[in-house]
Design a protein around this motif. Sequence first.
Motif, PDB file in Angstrom:
ATOM      1  N   UNK A 107      -5.860 -11.027 -11.716  1.00 44.66           N
ATOM      2  CA  UNK A 107      -5.534 -10.245 -12.916  1.00 44.66           C
ATOM      3  C   UNK A 107      -6.779 -10.073 -13.779  1.00 44.66           C
ATOM      4  N   UNK A 108      -7.530 -11.135 -13.933  1.00 41.87           N
ATOM      5  CA  UNK A 108      -8.739 -11.058 -14.762  1.00 41.87           C
ATOM      6  C   UNK A 108      -9.773 -10.130 -14.123  1.00 41.87           C
ATOM      7  N   UNK A 109      -9.914 -10.210 -12.806  1.00 46.81           N
ATOM      8  CA  UNK A 109     -10.850  -9.322 -12.101  1.00 46.81           C
ATOM      9  C   UNK A 109     -10.444  -7.865 -12.315  1.00 46.81           C
ATOM     10  N   UNK A 110      -9.164  -7.565 -12.122  1.00 40.88           N
ATOM     11  CA  UNK A 110      -8.698  -6.189 -12.271  1.00 40.88           C
ATOM     12  C   UNK A 110      -8.789  -5.706 -13.713  1.00 40.88           C
ATOM     13  N   UNK A 111      -8.518  -6.575 -14.659  1.00 39.59           N
ATOM     14  CA  UNK A 111      -8.659  -6.186 -16.069  1.00 39.59           C
ATOM     15  C   UNK A 111     -10.115  -5.848 -16.390  1.00 39.59           C
ATOM     16  N   UNK A 112     -11.040  -6.599 -15.816  1.00 37.46           N
ATOM     17  CA  UNK A 112     -12.460  -6.329 -16.033  1.00 37.46           C
ATOM     18  C   UNK A 112     -12.820  -4.942 -15.519  1.00 37.46           C
ATOM     19  N   UNK A 136     -22.247  -3.800 -17.597  1.00 37.76           N
ATOM     20  CA  UNK A 136     -22.147  -3.127 -16.292  1.00 37.76           C
ATOM     21  C   UNK A 136     -22.319  -4.078 -15.098  1.00 37.76           C
ATOM     22  N   UNK A 137     -23.167  -5.080 -15.235  1.00 41.47           N
ATOM     23  CA  UNK A 137     -23.366  -6.037 -14.140  1.00 41.47           C
ATOM     24  C   UNK A 137     -22.087  -6.826 -13.858  1.00 41.47           C
ATOM     25  N   UNK A 138     -21.366  -7.202 -14.913  1.00 44.99           N
ATOM     26  CA  UNK A 138     -20.111  -7.933 -14.756  1.00 44.99           C
ATOM     27  C   UNK A 138     -19.088  -7.053 -14.051  1.00 44.99           C
ATOM     28  N   UNK A 139     -19.044  -5.784 -14.421  1.00 47.53           N
ATOM     29  CA  UNK A 139     -18.094  -4.852 -13.808  1.00 47.53           C
ATOM     30  C   UNK A 139     -18.415  -4.678 -12.322  1.00 47.53           C
ATOM     31  N   UNK A 140     -19.695  -4.560 -11.994  1.00 51.34           N
ATOM     32  CA  UNK A 140     -20.089  -4.402 -10.587  1.00 51.34           C
ATOM     33  C   UNK A 140     -19.714  -5.635  -9.765  1.00 51.34           C
ATOM     34  N   UNK A 155     -13.681  -1.439 -18.072  1.00 51.08           N
ATOM     35  CA  UNK A 155     -15.122  -1.499 -17.810  1.00 51.08           C
ATOM     36  C   UNK A 155     -15.972  -1.245 -19.049  1.00 51.08           C
ATOM     37  N   UNK A 156     -15.505  -0.406 -19.954  1.00 48.59           N
ATOM     38  CA  UNK A 156     -16.292  -0.097 -21.150  1.00 48.59           C
ATOM     39  C   UNK A 156     -16.415  -1.286 -22.106  1.00 48.59           C
ATOM     40  N   UNK A 157     -15.623  -2.335 -21.888  1.00 50.67           N
ATOM     41  CA  UNK A 157     -15.688  -3.525 -22.742  1.00 50.67           C
ATOM     42  C   UNK A 157     -16.596  -4.611 -22.174  1.00 50.67           C
ATOM     43  N   UNK A 158     -17.190  -4.372 -20.994  1.00 51.24           N
ATOM     44  CA  UNK A 158     -17.978  -5.392 -20.329  1.00 51.24           C
ATOM     45  C   UNK A 158     -19.354  -4.875 -19.950  1.00 51.24           C
TER      46      UNK A 158
END
Length: 138
Positions: free
Chosen positions: A15-20, A29-33, A24-27
């Motif tokens: 769930x946390x992975x999918x929420x990230x 870019x490296x975390x999103x990737x 995406x605009x809240x994180x």
Amino acid sequence: MNQDLLEKMKDYSDVRIMNTIQQANNFDPEIVEVAKHIAAEKGLTSPERMHMFEQRAKYLSMAKEQINNGVEPELIKKSLMDHGADELFAVEVLGEAARTMTVGGKRVEEKESSGPSIWTILFVIFVVVRIILRMARN
């Protein structure tokens, strides 16, 4: 890709992975990737899994309602699975529902230990005061 970040995020819930990914605009870019990489690795990007995550609010609501009605956790999990959730997702939703419920207007949450207990702090203060008093007598 940052290996330390990858190792840290592998422990994140689906769930946390999918929420990230979805937010995406809240994180960074490296975390999103890294989240996208983990999602692909875990198979979270399949159409079935994506549908489950889109329906997460509905599943969460169902689980909370059943908890309020006194339904046993195994039956709640089975009910969520009957509505399209896989077992792992149903367990995560059930856990989240149990942690975030409101009962009688008060939010019910698991209390996590975020440091020493009050008794530990009081004991340390007591010891320090005794040391100071002994030093004052000498």
